[in-house]
Design a protein around this motif. Structure first.
Motif, mmCIF file in Angstrom:
data_model
loop_
_atom_site.group_PDB
_atom_site.id
_atom_site.type_symbol
_atom_site.label_atom_id
_atom_site.label_comp_id
_atom_site.label_asym_id
_atom_site.label_seq_id
_atom_site.Cartn_x
_atom_site.Cartn_y
_atom_site.Cartn_z
ATOM 1 N N PRO A 44 -71.797 -12.123 33.557
ATOM 2 C CA PRO A 44 -72.376 -13.265 34.224
ATOM 3 C C PRO A 44 -71.485 -14.622 34.100
ATOM 4 N N SER A 45 -71.772 -15.447 35.232
ATOM 5 C CA SER A 45 -71.043 -16.691 35.401
ATOM 6 C C SER A 45 -70.629 -17.443 34.302
ATOM 7 N N ASP A 46 -71.548 -17.764 33.265
ATOM 8 C CA ASP A 46 -71.318 -18.507 32.198
ATOM 9 C C ASP A 46 -70.225 -18.161 31.367
ATOM 10 N N GLU A 47 -70.297 -16.740 31.131
ATOM 11 C CA GLU A 47 -69.312 -16.077 30.055
ATOM 12 C C GLU A 47 -67.950 -15.805 30.789
ATOM 13 N N PHE A 49 -66.834 -17.768 33.018
ATOM 14 C CA PHE A 49 -66.408 -19.242 33.201
ATOM 15 C C PHE A 49 -65.736 -19.544 31.813
ATOM 16 N N ASP A 70 -61.656 -13.275 42.097
ATOM 17 C CA ASP A 70 -62.805 -13.376 43.133
ATOM 18 C C ASP A 70 -63.402 -14.605 43.313
ATOM 19 N N ARG A 71 -63.649 -15.395 42.098
ATOM 20 C CA ARG A 71 -64.441 -16.756 41.681
ATOM 21 C C ARG A 71 -63.506 -17.812 42.130
ATOM 22 N N VAL A 72 -63.597 -18.384 43.144
ATOM 23 C CA VAL A 72 -62.720 -19.480 43.529
ATOM 24 C C VAL A 72 -63.134 -20.801 42.498
ATOM 25 N N ASP A 73 -64.612 -20.704 42.507
ATOM 26 C CA ASP A 73 -65.146 -22.013 41.879
ATOM 27 C C ASP A 73 -64.709 -21.792 40.236
ATOM 28 N N VAL A 74 -64.659 -20.634 39.733
ATOM 29 C CA VAL A 74 -64.156 -20.789 38.399
ATOM 30 C C VAL A 74 -62.703 -20.922 38.188
ATOM 31 N N LEU A 77 -62.318 -24.965 38.981
ATOM 32 C CA LEU A 77 -63.039 -25.396 37.644
ATOM 33 C C LEU A 77 -62.164 -25.380 36.442
ATOM 34 N N ARG B 71 -73.043 -19.549 43.076
ATOM 35 C CA ARG B 71 -71.688 -19.312 43.726
ATOM 36 C C ARG B 71 -71.329 -20.879 44.141
ATOM 37 N N ASP B 73 -68.501 -22.175 44.586
ATOM 38 C CA ASP B 73 -67.265 -21.968 45.647
ATOM 39 C C ASP B 73 -68.186 -21.588 47.139
ATOM 40 N N LYS B 88 -77.407 -18.387 33.325
ATOM 41 C CA LYS B 88 -75.987 -17.888 33.080
ATOM 42 C C LYS B 88 -75.071 -18.350 34.066
ATOM 43 N N SER B 89 -74.877 -19.539 34.104
ATOM 44 C CA SER B 89 -74.002 -20.198 34.973
ATOM 45 C C SER B 89 -72.883 -21.048 34.596
ATOM 46 N N ILE B 90 -71.911 -21.598 35.394
ATOM 47 C CA ILE B 90 -71.045 -22.447 35.085
ATOM 48 C C ILE B 90 -71.887 -23.700 34.709
#
Lengths: 186, 186
Positions: A44-47, A49, A70-74, A77, B71, B73, B88-90
């Motif tokens: 999931p996103s938190d883990e 990140f 894949d995750r441009v945000d991660v 950031l 997301r 991004d 479960k996010s950034i």
């Protein structure tokens, strides 16, 4: 930009790691790898990140370059050098336009995809799978790899089923580098 | 910022839609909804990005506000007004720091989470599930909702199992608005 693109490119799959994540990465660093991609599709996103932040910190001490799958945000950031876009990703141009400082790689599986990726602004591509590898479909082989290398002028990484013994024959094709998951797990 | 936070907040789940995506969204717009969140967790990045672009364009003609689930991004790259971060996010602060122009919402399921989300910089929260709703665990009820509303000073949206008939009693608690998936599918 090219200083971030190394000859050997390790892509993570922590489930195949033989050691704890940090120790396994350090072993790769010890063996000389200086380019990494975090690819952990089940998190999931938190883990994801948190793991990206951890890997980024670990690599910064080694001047190793760091890509996020894949995750441009991660990628943005966590201060990664770039993002590696899988087949089903956000469009390359959109990413490049908004985040011009990111190095953008793209997964390709045919000459057509490779040519398109270059046209859309990819900085490098992976071409896969070269050889037999679980769950990745029919191998493309070295002949197709050669066609790709000749069709584009951006760096091409050969990926998929490459063993240590096969590295010399793959390099002979004229690829920029070798990418792998299991190949670098020791 | 508050002009983007409306009283009714529709969260998508295209699998529950009764009509084609675009038609269903237009029906919601016709019924007066002016705040939407794209939440389609099963889509790969390319399809999610494309659907977000489509929804963004559709809503821009109505001055309706547009949020993207999880997301960051895709939110940034499709010009959304904000991002809605699931449990479960950034981290909220990381997103706010890099993309201060994004409105950031956060899913909360307890008073503690609500207080933390406000402290971390969330612009609004959803609190859920208020009533019985499939696959979302034990309902929190209106008493817990009241505690959340009293504990934070940012807008609180009540979410989960709310029927049209229940809207008045939920609004009486003092929530900023009502969020829903099935509630707005007609």
């Amino acid at each position: 930009m090219e200083r971030f693109l190394k000859k050997y490119y390790a892509i993570t799959d922590r489930k195949q790691f033989k050691y704890d994540f940090e120790i396994q990465i350090k072993r790769m660093l010890d063996s000389g790898i200086r380019m990494f991609q975090l690819r952990e599709k089940d998190l999931p996103s938190d883990e994801f990140f948190d793991l990206a932040s951890k890997l980024g910190k670990l690599l910064s001490g080694y001047d190793a370059s760091f890509f996020v799958n894949d995750r441009v945000d991660v990628a943005v950031l966590t201060g990664a050098n770039g993002v590696h876009l899988p087949s089903k990703s956000i469009p390359i141009e959109t990413v490049k336009h908004k985040f011009p400082f990111l190095i953008v790689g793209k997964s390709c599986h045919s000459v057509e995809e490779a040519v398109r990726a270059e046209k859309e602004g990819a900085d490098y591509i992976t071409f896969s799978p070269i050889f037999e590898t679980p769950g990745k479909g029919k191998p493309k082989g070295l002949k197709a790899l050669k066609e790709v290398v000749e069709a584009v002028s951006i760096p091409v990484y050969a990926l998929g089923g490459i063993t240590e013994e096969a590295i010399p024959e793959v390099l002979k094709i004229g690829v920029y580098g070798i990418a792998g998951i299991r190949l670098f797990i020791k």
